[in-house]
Design a protein around this motif. Structure first.
Motif, PDB file in Angstrom:
ATOM      1  N   ASN A 184     -23.024  45.267  48.602  1.00  0.00           N
ATOM      2  CA  ASN A 184     -21.844  45.207  47.922  1.00  0.00           C
ATOM      3  C   ASN A 184     -21.358  46.637  47.547  1.00  0.00           C
ATOM      4  O   ASN A 184     -22.023  47.694  46.822  1.00  0.00           O
ATOM      5  CB  ASN A 184     -22.725  45.005  46.384  1.00  0.00           C
ATOM      6  CG  ASN A 184     -21.268  44.790  45.449  1.00  0.00           C
ATOM      7  OD1 ASN A 184     -20.146  44.940  45.612  1.00  0.00           O
ATOM      8  ND2 ASN A 184     -21.542  44.153  43.949  1.00  0.00           N
ATOM      9  N   GLU A 292     -24.973  33.680  40.007  1.00  0.00           N
ATOM     10  CA  GLU A 292     -25.194  35.078  39.440  1.00  0.00           C
ATOM     11  C   GLU A 292     -25.511  34.683  37.798  1.00  0.00           C
ATOM     12  O   GLU A 292     -24.797  34.027  37.292  1.00  0.00           O
ATOM     13  CB  GLU A 292     -23.481  35.488  39.358  1.00  0.00           C
ATOM     14  CG  GLU A 292     -23.085  35.919  40.760  1.00  0.00           C
ATOM     15  CD  GLU A 292     -23.411  37.663  41.139  1.00  0.00           C
ATOM     16  OE1 GLU A 292     -23.741  38.215  40.069  1.00  0.00           O
ATOM     17  OE2 GLU A 292     -24.243  37.636  42.217  1.00  0.00           O
ATOM     18  N   SER A 336     -24.622  39.628  44.571  1.00  0.00           N
ATOM     19  CA  SER A 336     -23.773  41.056  44.257  1.00  0.00           C
ATOM     20  C   SER A 336     -24.769  42.239  44.050  1.00  0.00           C
ATOM     21  O   SER A 336     -24.551  43.260  43.896  1.00  0.00           O
ATOM     22  CB  SER A 336     -23.001  40.993  42.919  1.00  0.00           C
ATOM     23  OG  SER A 336     -23.864  40.653  41.641  1.00  0.00           O
ATOM     24  N   LYS A 342     -26.109  46.032  40.662  1.00  0.00           N
ATOM     25  CA  LYS A 342     -24.821  46.137  40.542  1.00  0.00           C
ATOM     26  C   LYS A 342     -24.381  46.896  39.133  1.00  0.00           C
ATOM     27  O   LYS A 342     -23.736  47.665  39.167  1.00  0.00           O
ATOM     28  CB  LYS A 342     -24.173  44.797  40.570  1.00  0.00           C
ATOM     29  CG  LYS A 342     -22.786  44.739  40.188  1.00  0.00           C
ATOM     30  CD  LYS A 342     -22.003  43.533  40.028  1.00  0.00           C
ATOM     31  CE  LYS A 342     -22.538  42.801  38.577  1.00  0.00           C
ATOM     32  NZ  LYS A 342     -22.369  41.298  38.660  1.00  0.00           N
ATOM     33  N   GLU A 356     -17.368  38.056  41.704  1.00  0.00           N
ATOM     34  CA  GLU A 356     -18.550  37.699  42.795  1.00  0.00           C
ATOM     35  C   GLU A 356     -18.210  36.386  43.380  1.00  0.00           C
ATOM     36  O   GLU A 356     -18.027  36.001  44.713  1.00  0.00           O
ATOM     37  CB  GLU A 356     -19.803  38.283  42.490  1.00  0.00           C
ATOM     38  CG  GLU A 356     -20.747  37.761  43.651  1.00  0.00           C
ATOM     39  CD  GLU A 356     -20.654  38.623  44.876  1.00  0.00           C
ATOM     40  OE1 GLU A 356     -21.144  38.219  45.915  1.00  0.00           O
ATOM     41  OE2 GLU A 356     -20.317  39.743  44.691  1.00  0.00           O
ATOM     42  N   GLN A 360     -17.108  34.469  46.865  1.00  0.00           N
ATOM     43  CA  GLN A 360     -17.964  33.698  47.597  1.00  0.00           C
ATOM     44  C   GLN A 360     -17.611  32.474  48.031  1.00  0.00           C
ATOM     45  O   GLN A 360     -17.465  32.062  49.234  1.00  0.00           O
ATOM     46  CB  GLN A 360     -19.504  33.543  47.014  1.00  0.00           C
ATOM     47  CG  GLN A 360     -20.235  34.623  46.867  1.00  0.00           C
ATOM     48  CD  GLN A 360     -21.002  35.014  48.048  1.00  0.00           C
ATOM     49  OE1 GLN A 360     -21.069  34.202  48.776  1.00  0.00           O
ATOM     50  NE2 GLN A 360     -21.559  36.248  48.171  1.00  0.00           N
ATOM     51  N   ALA A 365     -16.726  37.334  51.178  1.00  0.00           N
ATOM     52  CA  ALA A 365     -17.871  38.204  50.516  1.00  0.00           C
ATOM     53  C   ALA A 365     -18.505  39.064  51.668  1.00  0.00           C
ATOM     54  O   ALA A 365     -19.575  39.827  51.408  1.00  0.00           O
ATOM     55  CB  ALA A 365     -19.019  37.474  49.770  1.00  0.00           C
TER      56      ALA A 365
END
Length: 395
Positions: A184, A292, A336, A342, A356, A360, A365
């Motif tokens: 990332n 996430e 991520s 991150k 993110e 995806q 990504a």
């Protein structure tokens, strides 16, 4: 009829250490410009905007958006602790879903100060003041720590005592986050960490937490353009990512009675929010390809596997050991790098999750791509409290 809500564009700045960032309004404006460019529209097509930040004075949202344009639209400033970004998204989506507007913007940003989090309004009672005796009674020996460390250290300790979870499990979660963040370019920490390195780091809570298991204070911004399907088709915008369901919950009485640190850190809010999302969308945790979630501490990620229903109560350690939280497992969690790698600018975090997961579902990504991702879940938590769970789907 409620309108379908689509994510037409997303934008995000690199997350960086406090003291090294641009001013908040420049970061926020950069994220907005990126989201508009991604959507393929101009700022003059935005009909309402919701601006999220935790640490800042009044009308920072206007200050940020005036850098992009001054069109006289309504701008609402949002502060819901660490769930601020997703709360701004929640409000933007509701505006579109209700057919009040066809095109809304959510932006979140944060310019953090170096050092540990601290109270900025220490001349008045803090949030959750009524329930502080619960925290104090459940975290003996942690009085020397700041409230966040005491809170999640105490929750991690309770999980260990209740289910036999080992400290190494938290280290495995942190190591997984670091492996994901390698790919990332917007993450603050991109160096892979070993379980041994994490375990050997500075101890914060003996037997429970080392420094690497806590997310860093971070500066950054993210934004999303939310539109109705009819607006997208009228203007030739992409229609491939839809917000299928969303819920925002706050603390119920059982969050504090009976006293429990797992409840204190939002397990009841999370369970209620995700239950609403499953009911609205007609899916369940086994259908999710990528997630996430709010890993402000490795301990919280472990707790959330159970609260979100990815594994049974008490089954998080096995979930981690079996690799079900990463590529090749049941649900790829925080591709991520999450808050742990991150970074975590509170106002931007929920919208960074949107960035993110939108990429995806688009298949954009790169090396982080979860193959064949069609359903994506975001979980964003703010103690005090508010929890936002958002389900995205490939439209």
């Amino acid at each position: 009829m409620s309108e379908k809500t689509l994510v037409a564009g997303v934008g995000m700045t690199p997350f960086v250490k406090p003291g090294t960032s641009q001013p908040y309004f420049e970061m926020g404006a950069d994220a907005v410009r990126a989201a508009l460019a991604d959507a393929g529209i101009g700022y003059d097509q935005i009909q309402e905007a919701y601006a999220g930040y935790v640490y800042g004075d009044s009308t920072c949202g206007q200050t940020t958006l005036y850098e992009v344009g001054m069109t006289g639209i309504p701008v609402v400033n949002v502060n819901n602790n660490c769930s601020t970004g997703s709360t701004a998204l929640y409000l933007a989506r509701k505006a579109v879903m209700s057919d009040e507007v066809d095109c809304a913007l959510a932006v979140g940003f944060e310019q953090m100060q170096p050092g540990a989090l601290k109270m900025h309004w220490d001349d008045r009672p803090p949030p959750r003041v009524r329930f502080m005796p619960v925290l104090h009674s459940l975290t003996p020996g942690l009085e020397h720590l700041g409230q966040s460390l005491r809170t999640f250290g105490g929750a991690g300790r309770e999980h260990m005592e209740k289910y036999g979870t080992r400290m190494e499990t938290f280290a495995r979660v942190r190591a997984k986050a670091s492996r994901h963040a390698v790919n990332n370019p917007l993450a603050i920490f991109r160096r892979p960490l070993s379980v041994e390195e994490i375990m050997a780091d500075t101890v914060i809570v003996p037997g429970v937490m080392t420094r690497w298991m806590a997310c860093p204070p971070t500066c950054g911004a993210a934004a999303a353009v939310i539109v109705s399907e009819k607006f997208a088709r009228r203007h030739g915008l992409r229609t491939d990512v839809q917000i299928l369901a969303q819920a925002l919950t706050t603390d119920p009485p059982e969050a504090f009675d009976p006293p429990s640190m797992l409840s204190w850190v939002g397990s009841h809010m999370t369970r209620a929010a995700v239950r609403q999302v499953w009911e609205k969308a007609g899916v369940g945790p086994d259908d999710i390809d990528v997630c996430e979630l709010h890993d402000c501490f490795a301990q919280n990620e472990v707790i959330l596997y159970e609260s979100l229903g990815f594994c049974p109560e008490g089954g998080a350690e096995k979930f981690v050991q079996d690799g079900d939280n990463t590529y090749g497992g049941k649900v790829v969690t925080n591709p991520s790098g999450g808050l742990l790698s991150k970074g975590h600018p509170p106002g931007a975090t929920g919208l960074a999750q949107c960035y993110e997961l939108t990429n995806q579902l688009r298949g954009n990504a790169d090396k982080r791509q979860v193959e064949g991702a069609r359903l994506a879940l975001a979980h964003n938590l703010g103690l005090g409290g508010a929890c936002v769970v958002t389900l995205y789907g490939k439209h």
